[in-house]
Design an enzyme around this catalytic site. Sequence first.
Site, mmCIF file in Angstrom:
data_model
loop_
_atom_site.group_PDB
_atom_site.id
_atom_site.type_symbol
_atom_site.label_atom_id
_atom_site.label_comp_id
_atom_site.label_asym_id
_atom_site.label_seq_id
_atom_site.Cartn_x
_atom_site.Cartn_y
_atom_site.Cartn_z
ATOM 1 N N ARG A 169 -95.902 -79.689 11.461
ATOM 2 C CA ARG A 169 -97.107 -79.244 10.753
ATOM 3 C C ARG A 169 -98.341 -79.613 11.572
ATOM 4 N NH1 ARG A 169 -93.143 -78.129 8.481
ATOM 5 N NH2 ARG A 169 -92.563 -78.311 6.281
ATOM 6 N N HIS A 208 -82.852 -78.224 13.542
ATOM 7 C CA HIS A 208 -83.163 -78.996 12.344
ATOM 8 C C HIS A 208 -81.909 -79.173 11.506
ATOM 9 C CE1 HIS A 208 -87.692 -78.835 12.433
ATOM 10 N NE2 HIS A 208 -87.393 -77.962 13.381
ATOM 11 N N TYR A 268 -90.026 -70.548 2.672
ATOM 12 C CA TYR A 268 -91.153 -71.313 2.134
ATOM 13 C C TYR A 268 -92.207 -71.406 3.225
ATOM 14 C CZ TYR A 268 -89.011 -75.369 4.513
ATOM 15 O OH TYR A 268 -88.458 -76.211 5.443
ATOM 16 N N GLU A 290 -81.473 -74.248 11.464
ATOM 17 C CA GLU A 290 -80.994 -75.298 10.556
ATOM 18 C C GLU A 290 -79.486 -75.303 10.722
ATOM 19 O OE1 GLU A 290 -83.001 -77.108 8.642
ATOM 20 O OE2 GLU A 290 -84.881 -76.007 8.719
#
Length: 468
Positions: A169, A208, A268, A290
């Site tokens: 972020r 991730h 998201y 992921e």
Amino acid sequence: MKLILFLLYISLTLSSVLSRGGLSATRLLLEENHSHNSDSIDKAKGYMTNYDLEQAVKDFGRRCSNISRIYSIGKSVNGFPLWVMEISDKPGAEEPEPAFKFIGNVHGDEPVGREITLLLANWLCDNHMKDPLAKLIVENVHLHILPSLNPDGFALKRRGNANNIDLNRDFPDQFFPMNNDEDARQPETRAIMTWLREMHFTASATLHGGALVANYPWDGTHDKRRNYYGCPDDQTFKFLASSYSHSHRNMSLSKEFHGGIINGAFWYPIYGGMQDWNYIHGGCLELTLEISDDKWPNANELPTIWEYNKISMLNLVASVVKTGVHGRIFSSDSGRPIPGSITIKGINYMVKSGRAFADYHRLLAPGKKYEVIASAPGYKSKSTTIWLEEEAVTVDFILDPDETLEGNLLRSICDCGSGVTTKFYWRFHIEICFFLVIVLAFLCFLLKRRTLFTLGKQRQPPKRSVMI
Ligand SMILES: *[C@@H]1O[C@H](CO)[C@@H](O)[C@H](O)[C@H]1NC(C)=O
Ligand SMILES: [Zn+2]
């Protein structure tokens, strides 16, 4: 004899003290702090510590020195080097080849990526003489692997770094001007940004944990709502993400994510993510992978997770040469490579060619017709239509000089492609170009002012000779 033994002992002790100096001591302390917590010691059991990871990277570098180079792109908040393994038959050299990067452990509590990136590196080392895909990668790609972007977060067994900032972020965002203060950015983030200014990666993936899906841009929406929000290369990304999920043992069988892929903003929305920044500013098509539902699977499952991802990872790296359109841009008058750019009609995205060889690598979804346009300052653009099948297409462009006044000027001041291979010289050249432009602009300004001044003088009304 005794004296010699004594001297040997002294020098051995000294060298071990010196090599495990300040930094290693603080590292060990950091890791030991958390050994009191029985939960974290349990979940990290069997995983490499940061010290193990550093050793593993160095061991790899020694064992596979003929096809690799080890370097660091900076340090974490607590001073851990951010080690990178570059794998190529000419590591460190500039070649007309695409580069790919893997980044693991962006989130400290998602450690699977740091393990399987090392398994990948070692597998390539062991198989590049016998496996065709490994051979293709070593010979035609520069693969850069950063197993852990967040060693401090890993030592603390949490998501954020040592300042508890989520590194995914912390990048500048296209929709919200957050994180725009470069000095306030985390050292790990800054290291990635500097790296991307120096290296040109064609594509990349970050690893991730917490789900099983291949996530592609955009990651954010302009209104913060959860919506499908495709980037200009939506088709290309869907193709890359699907290739990954379908080569994976069971990613594409997901009940949660159709086909095992998802648009980030639809899943998201996040802001300040690494993936969007790579696409916008790095000219690099990045996926966020992921790779495990469980963030801390039992360490004895790691070899299985590697096996599940192996072909996907190899295919993804190989896709930067096996698919899309590739080639070089030359000048028709000098025959030299010229740094230019490639655009595809209908896709609002530009791919720059390499500095030294003017090679370009444009990934695209296969099974379509594309109009490929090459341009360079001071040259006439050229375009050609290709039909892209599964296989990559090679198109070299030879551009004619634009003989207009503007074209000549642009070429004389900005034709920096002289086939020189050192980046330094190129930068020096760019600076001279820039200086010339400034001087020219200043001269124009002076000239204009002078004419205005003389004009102004003439326009003044004649003075009255008689006062009334
Ligand atoms: C994929 O396999 C893993 C390991 O066997 C399992 O935990 C996971 O639930 C499977 N996922 C899907 C989508 O089949
Ligand atoms: Zn994550």
